[in-house]
Design an enzyme around this catalytic site. Structure first.
Site, PDB file in Angstrom:
ATOM      1  N   TYR A  70      -0.702  -7.368   2.709  1.00  0.00           N
ATOM      2  CA  TYR A  70      -2.102  -7.231   3.133  1.00  0.00           C
ATOM      3  C   TYR A  70      -2.177  -6.981   4.642  1.00  0.00           C
ATOM      4  CZ  TYR A  70      -3.314  -8.395  -1.559  1.00  0.00           C
ATOM      5  OH  TYR A  70      -3.434  -8.335  -2.922  1.00  0.00           O
ATOM      6  N   SER A  71      -1.379  -6.011   5.083  1.00  0.00           N
ATOM      7  CA  SER A  71      -1.419  -5.615   6.490  1.00  0.00           C
ATOM      8  C   SER A  71      -1.373  -4.098   6.536  1.00  0.00           C
ATOM      9  CB  SER A  71      -0.231  -6.200   7.259  1.00  0.00           C
ATOM     10  OG  SER A  71       0.959  -5.557   6.854  1.00  0.00           O
ATOM     11  N   ALA A  72      -1.618  -3.559   7.740  1.00  0.00           N
ATOM     12  CA  ALA A  72      -1.650  -2.097   7.886  1.00  0.00           C
ATOM     13  C   ALA A  72      -0.219  -1.569   7.980  1.00  0.00           C
ATOM     14  CB  ALA A  72      -2.459  -1.734   9.132  1.00  0.00           C
TER      15      ALA A  72
END
Ligand code: SAM
Length: 384
Positions: A70-72
């Protein structure tokens, strides 16, 4: 087995908030899609390359692994054995790039969208959340990718139409589409995509005529032509593969008959002046050239950028400038590779150092052209 039974909602919401805070996300509909999509279900496994080029599985189930999902971050999800090495052939594109692309695609309620490159299905899930399953179509080359993506999408209640297919031919049986988004790069726009796009529809695709040479371009269909500008932020997608394609032979540098001189064109344009690198491919670099880097054997620090062509020609450009603000270049082999970069650099300077949005592209039934500022102006070139 990856389940929904982990603390993902707060992480997905945090990702949506972060993308909005960074300015990647402005449309509440896409923000809601990011917050509602369990990326960890669609990306249950991924691989990471170490400094030696070896790939290792990532643990995505631990709390830090979930944070990473859940990160870029782009997550490489499928590898192919290339004999001497393994290569990433599918990935979940980093969400910040994905939402920037979706926003620039200007999607509206009721639109029907075709995606080329299903991969994990994450982007298809975002589209299905935004538009409804029945308006989302996605193709990928391998059943080993498409079938699990379909199952995972179904497990989170999304049922877009997924088809195993060479995306170069689009998906004619469900055309026309209001929007087409390609998440693999192409050396030229396949004609089938134009034909399957509704008149006035938009196509977003990464056109790369060589390694790192090109960018995302947003094209509008107007009759039998497509035209539009390159996007301001640079992006690089995996290259479109084709069934049964053979691997290109690795370039082998020619002998050491180097001719050394100085150059005013800075080294490594594929990292610092990417428009120059693109223009060099349009104006004279032979196809199949590969950029690289040379390291000092003792310090392991990079000392030079290299360009190698399939005919063995080679150029090596020192990273450290001379006192005069030039760089030392050594060329060998039959083709003076750096000359093409110098010409492109000169042209770019003369044109006022244009950045990507000043470049555009037009696709007609006769050819595909890239231009600066004006499709009919003096600066335009056919795609090689
Ligand atoms: C960056 S990944 C796609 C990411 C995907 N959209 C997602 O959300 O996970 C690029 C994909 O393009 C696919 N691809 C490559 N060549 C293709 C082709 N000829 N037709 C369709 N898909 C292709 C690859 O298999 C890979 O899955």
């Amino acid at each position: 087995m990856t389940t929904l039974d982990v603390a993902w909602e707060s992480r997905a919401q945090a990702l949506a908030d972060e993308l909005e805070a960074r300015g990647d996300l402005t449309d509440p509909a896409w923000k809601a899609a990011i917050a509602a999509t369990p990326r960890h279900v669609l990306v249950p496994e991924a691989h990471e390359q170490d400094a030696t080029g070896e790939w290792h599985p990532l643990d995505l189930t631990s709390p830090s692994g979930l944070d990473r999902v859940y990160s870029a971050t782009t997550l490489v999800t499928a590898l192919a054995d290339r004999g001497t090495h393994r290569e990433g052939i599918s990935s979940s594109t980093k969400p910040d790039l994905m939402v920037r692309m979706l926003e620039s695609l200007d999607v509206h309620d009721g639109h029907r969208v075709l995606e080329i490159g299903t991969g994990t299905g994450y982007n298809a899930a975002l589209l299905a959340h935004r538009l409804g399953d029945e308006r989302v179509f996605s193709v990928d080359l391998d059943a080993e990718l498409v079938d699990p993506a379909r199952d995972r999408l179904a497990s989170i209640g999304r049922h877009p139409t997924l088809v195993t297919r060479d995306g170069a031919g689009g998906l004619p049986e469900h055309a026309p589409y209001d929007r087409i988004i390609a998440t693999c790069s192409v050396p030229a726009v396949p004609v089938a995509w134009r034909d399957q796009l509704a008149d006035g529809g938009l196509l977003l695709v990464d056109v790369k005529v060589g390694t790192g040479a090109g960018n995302l371009v947003l094209l509008r269909r107007d009759g039998d032509r497509l035209s539009g500008r390159f996007t301001d932020r640079w992006a690089a997608f995996m290259t479109m593969r084709h069934p049964h394609e053979r691997l290109r032979a690795q370039c082998a540098p020619a002998g050491q008959d180097g001719r050394t001189r100085t150059t005013t064109a800075p080294p490594n344009p594929w990292e610092r002046d990417r428009v120059v690198w693109f223009l060099a491919h349009l104006t004279g670099l032979p196809s199949g050239v590969r950029p690289g880097v040379r390291f000092d054997p003792d310090t392991r620090r990079p000392t030079a950028g290299t360009v190698t062509a399939p005919d063995g020609s080679h150029a090596l450009v020192a990273l450290e400038p001379t006192r005069e603000g030039t760089w030392s270049v050594t060329e060998s082999g039959p083709t003076p590779l750096w000359r093409a970069v110098e010409r492109a650099h000169h042209l770019w300077r003369e044109a006022g150092e244009p950045d990507w949005p000043r470049l555009g592209m037009t696709v007609t039934p006769d050819d595909q052209q890239v231009w600066i500022d004006d499709p009919h102006g003096e600066h335009r070139w056919r795609l090689p």
